[in-house]
Design an enzyme around this catalytic site. Structure first.
Site, PDB file in Angstrom:
ATOM      1  N   GLU A  92      21.706  88.649 119.877  1.00  0.00           N
ATOM      2  CA  GLU A  92      20.844  87.649 119.718  1.00  0.00           C
ATOM      3  C   GLU A  92      20.592  87.249 118.174  1.00  0.00           C
ATOM      4  O   GLU A  92      19.547  87.607 117.465  1.00  0.00           O
ATOM      5  CB  GLU A  92      19.327  88.211 120.237  1.00  0.00           C
ATOM      6  CG  GLU A  92      18.299  86.854 120.144  1.00  0.00           C
ATOM      7  CD  GLU A  92      16.892  87.692 120.396  1.00  0.00           C
ATOM      8  OE1 GLU A  92      16.909  88.469 121.325  1.00  0.00           O
ATOM      9  OE2 GLU A  92      16.059  87.221 119.810  1.00  0.00           O
ATOM     10  N   HIS A 141      15.836  83.667 126.331  1.00  0.00           N
ATOM     11  CA  HIS A 141      15.162  84.012 124.804  1.00  0.00           C
ATOM     12  C   HIS A 141      13.753  83.191 125.088  1.00  0.00           C
ATOM     13  O   HIS A 141      13.695  82.114 125.511  1.00  0.00           O
ATOM     14  CB  HIS A 141      16.192  83.359 123.922  1.00  0.00           C
ATOM     15  CG  HIS A 141      15.599  83.430 122.436  1.00  0.00           C
ATOM     16  ND1 HIS A 141      14.867  82.589 121.925  1.00  0.00           N
ATOM     17  CD2 HIS A 141      16.173  84.313 121.500  1.00  0.00           C
ATOM     18  CE1 HIS A 141      14.693  82.883 120.599  1.00  0.00           C
ATOM     19  NE2 HIS A 141      15.425  83.754 120.455  1.00  0.00           N
ATOM     20  N   ASP A 182      18.291  89.863 115.499  1.00  0.00           N
ATOM     21  CA  ASP A 182      17.641  88.479 115.443  1.00  0.00           C
ATOM     22  C   ASP A 182      17.652  87.767 114.129  1.00  0.00           C
ATOM     23  O   ASP A 182      16.626  87.067 113.457  1.00  0.00           O
ATOM     24  CB  ASP A 182      16.019  88.740 115.885  1.00  0.00           C
ATOM     25  CG  ASP A 182      15.338  87.368 116.632  1.00  0.00           C
ATOM     26  OD1 ASP A 182      16.005  86.659 116.590  1.00  0.00           O
ATOM     27  OD2 ASP A 182      14.241  87.778 117.009  1.00  0.00           O
TER      28      ASP A 182
END
Lengths: 379, 379, 379, 379
Positions: A8, A169, A294
């Site tokens: 991600e 997401h 992230d």
């Protein structure tokens, strides 16, 4: 641990900044270094930090809300296509280090499926798709399109057919909801709490709507250690009382718990908490968990030092969560042009009392502080 | 959980009772029901309780010390052969429910290898071998033969060649050691503490002697949640200081930790502790752990209720520990005449909020007490 | 965490080296820096490292085996007195930073009690007593005196009367036992395994002999995360079968488990393992656990970085284990001349996302890697 | 465990049913037995089940939404007063077994404070106050009054002055929010997910608004294992980035984490999950956790069997969570007319291998299945 895969990881194009007010991005210095520059960069600082932190592969995706942002359909579709073309080109420069999640407008399920097919069939480097929660729609941007509605089966069907995992997401609230609930406490509206609320409801909506039953090979991935769900799994399953809710479409003989590890997966993105990881492992099993960072909303070394040095789990679980599970879920990572392979603990430098090079004969020294007598400057 | 496999399950023949004083066996009522009767039984009470408790398969072995008891070589070898022949016959009566670990005298490594070969090649039903700690020898029975000595490579080599996992099981102390350490506190001498001390030292002796390095396909299994080792793994590896002990033969670039899951395995036999299991999973990983009971020294329902209902771990880990790992380590269980196959959580009745039949629509009711309003008589 | 108290910290006098062969001490460089120098030092390197690592107080004790080593009674008693006098003098130089455990010869329980009384009444700085496992005796040094024998009640009685906690510390095997069990695998004979075996048996011997029942205010402390006992507590208690061992003197309505937290305590000395700590907390509770290092056999910064930065437990448990529990068990630490007080998380710098000074406004930065973008050189 | 105290236990009056549509209550058989009857009952079935399950004390409160439901101020205030008077009368019939949380309308902070003062000063049996999330207001019932607004300091001030803990309990969404987010997936709207979303935001709003800083003796309690917060505490604190949100009023040198155990507490109501409890204990500490059931929305025996028999934690933590912490937070429980006292593990029947009466000599038998050979009918 060497050979980590992170799933991600955001990237942006200047055209995307138009889709939302660039002023909502944290100014320089507020989140790490220069957030805008970090979002735009792929092969520079990012790659350097990947090298320094044992990250083999970053699967990139357009930063949230991406095409879910524009309430205007044409605008959303154009943004998705543009981003996908650009990302394909970027990934092709270093396919051993980067792969892509496709962006799709979800205004029209059929068009989303078409764009997904284009990415997975005609372009290279795509291994899955990312959707940033609900699709904004309506003139006042207050309409939320949710994909647990029956009409979206047309999309799920194609995602399953293409063996294309779907990363769900989070994103921000609509103006109406923001005004009702968050505007007096905006610090809670985003990644601290609101993100998890909205995407948690959406993913549970999809599961309880029976999407995973109708498409039994479909795989859904969520970040941030599961958006609160693993911690509450007992209560969620217990309260999805079939006697009380006879119309709930999910298979009557299954619980949400049962989908984890085969159709539902979580990542560690942005939630580097050991107690949370241990809880998730107990509730959903290591096979349902994958490492992620992230970036650039989180620091690469902070996430990696946590995972490499602080996580008290077995060697095999570590390399599965850090690498191998990603290859089992995102199978395209094992194919051309990425060609990644599963690895054992030893190949990942895991073993011994910790992660280190040249461990021979070094057993005596400390796992937590390499120097015997001086406290290393750390934290 | 349906379909469990249990690996450290004792059985005896009357001839074995001669090898040690039957008076040392607990009298009727002291351990469960009738210990002697339970040891002699296979197809009666034992099978009935297996059925009632979701145990598909018990891998049987001659009760400790077996052939390790007789200090006289001939006596030990005769006992091993007799027990193996008898056990082969018993297993052949129900090979879908029972399999066997071979017994071997370890007076002579070559003879042990030969008897092992006989069991694995000429007889049916054998899936591994059990050794009850050191081999007694010497006229005063105080000599302990340990298998980390180089001459025993002749045995390990054949065990590896036959892909025959070796279960290292504890036994009592020699008279000399008993007198020195245990006689004033005999309650600690056996399963409460002394067993783990002796077998723990022996298995770590074998590992640090480099046996697993010289025979990299050899697999060793220990019971009782790892005989203290998982809890102390950090300290053990930390203190096996190569600078201090340059002559230790184990591979210089490995730690004891690194062998777990590939060459070293533990079972839950006789130690139904959730905190210990969670600790072991964190230290050595679920792939290194297998369910076992230690019947008839332990109660089948007590061990099974613990595993089925009390263990707070993920579904996949549960069925791997309860069944599948055993099939990966003891591969013969998947072959004729046993023909067991790996199963998923659903096939084992695992899922939902717990183990139950006919779960459809029952989500609301309790995981811990089936009745909504009356406390079930339990504990 | 600031304000930590460490309880099992060794110190030596040159005269003690005579009591055992100095050659058995690791040579320079093998354990950290210079082991002999580190043992002799108190106010130099040691204090500097305490300052650097947030250690307020070290409770010092003569290095093992101390007076338990000499099989000759006079020699043992002389060594104890000498060491106690020296240590009192050392502690008086910095009583806010150091306190002492008394050494006693255990050849004669009455004399041991007398020397203990002298330390606790006539000297200053003593807060408890340390005993290094069994007392060597006999001309061949093979006689082991164990303190679960009834004649030692004379000692336990005085320890209770003086409210003097007894730290039971491990030591090496007798020559006879060493030859029988350890000489072919000497790397296991000491801190990797043998230490825990011997002291574990001894402390369980004392508990099961009913010493804690006869002296209900007596407190016993053991190091190394409990010498394997917390991990095996279910099995130990389960196997101390009163039907099988009707003569075991421990109170019939109690289990070993029940003494932890009120009369039995463990420390983390030399076992900086998070899974082991979590297991111990589940089995015996945080109130039964106290921080310790085992300096200079362990590195101060390694132990402290582990405890300060790696242990995933609540703030209150952290400061209780790191400091406050020690003040509740070793109550003299709260009196003149030490005058230590309990502290809350905030006073210990615990809170926020981790241990740091000047945390104001720093929430965003990493818990695991202070720098946002560069991986700090650590491990 | 004997002597448990349960804190979030609902009771209703017929007049309250008018406040919300009785049709939204689950019909007979859907949740346990007869939900309406169970809500109305105190001294019958409820008390009987408390006796059978070791529950000494239930702290009762009017079922949600209570006075937070009526958007009309007068109606809300009347309901609160009526319920408080009735509950005082009920509690006075058995003050050793029942205590009360006051209900207050929150339309006007001053009036709420006044009613609270009346309950705590003029009536007997009240030990705290319960508020069911936001106060409904406005003609269309879509206005939500949140108590992190500055005007509510008038209420918090009095709660602190009275040393009256405030239990923040969830409720359903407004019609507007329900339509926007939940109506297509109503099974998620209530206890499975929506409850935790709404109350989690509210309590974090109160904390980040600095209420606990301005009233440092104020105590807030939330149920359902912390409404997701403990699992996400790392992420919450990490993302409450002061550089990004300089206007957030909470003390700049504190994190949400730091309030747990002194001003913030959670209960286990309705979430009987061992992994969640272990996670909470690691994140916020046992001192911040209290047992509760959530009767009659949850089964008393199910919650109690879980806590008594399934929770793998230390004895001291068990009795603190099960009883003593409640007496430290709700101090009035220790005063007239309740007069409860703290208890140790032994007084609560905790110890031995599990909870049982007459444990003497019973160590051998199973912890998980009392019968040695027959699997007890359970689950």
């Amino acid at each position: 641990m060497y050979g980590k895969i992170a799933l991600e990881e955001a990237w942006a194009i200047r055209e995307n900044f138009k889709a939302y007010d660039i002023a909502t991005l944290a100014p320089k210095g507020v989140i790490g270094g220069d957030l805008v520059a970090n979002l735009l960069d792929i092969h520079g600082t990012r790659l350097h930090q990947m090298d320094e932190n044992g990250v083999d592969m970053m699967v990139l995706s357009l930063s949230s809300p991406g095409p879910q942002g524009p309430a205007n359909r044409q605008e959303a579709e154009d943004l998705a296509r543009l981003a996908n073309d650009r990302l394909a080109a970027e990934v092709s420069r270093a396919p051993a280090r980067f792969a892509a999640l496709a962006s799709v407008s979800m205004h029209d399920p059929g068009q989303a499926a078409e764009e997904l097919r284009r990415c997975m069939k005609d372009l290279t480097g795509f291994v899955g798709v990312i959707i940033n929660d609900y699709q904004s729609a309506g003139e006042d941007k207050n309409t939320m399109l949710f994909f647990d509605r029956p009409e979206y089966d047309a999309f799920w069907e194609v995602a399953e057919e293409l063996d294309c995992p779907v990363y769900l997401h989070p994103r921000e609230a609509t103006p109406l909801i923001f005004d009702q609930m968050w505007k007096d406490r905006p610090w809670l509206a985003f990644s601290a709490l609101g993100y998890a609320h909205r995407i948690g409801m959406h993913v549970l909506g999809i599961v309880t709507a029976g999407v995973l039953d109708r498409f039994p090979k479909l795989k859904i991935v969520i970040g941030h250690m599961g958006e609160h769900i693993p911690y509450d799994l007992y209560r969620i399953d217990h309260k999805l009382n079939r006697a009380r809710f006879p119309d709930m479409p999910m298979a009557k003989d299954k619980l949400v718990r049962d989908y984890f590890g085969s159709q539902l997966f979580i990542t560690t993105s942005g939630h580097f908490s050991t107690p949370a990881l241990l809880c998730a492992m107990q509730e959903i099993g290591a096979e349902a968990i994958m490492f992620s960072i992230d970036y650039p909303f989180e620091s690469i070394p902070n996430g990696c030092v946590w995972f490499d040095n602080h996580v008290p789990i077995g060697n095999r679980d570590l390399v599965d969560i850090g690498r191998n599970n990603a290859l089992r879920v995102f199978k395209r990572l094992t194919k051309w042009p990425h060609m990644l392979e599963e690895r054992g603990p030893r190949e990942c430098g895991v073993g011994g009392l910790g992660l280190r090079k040249g461990a021979e004969g070094e057993v005596e020294h400390g796992l937590y502080n390499r120097s015997w007598d001086a406290r290393e400057k750390h934290n």
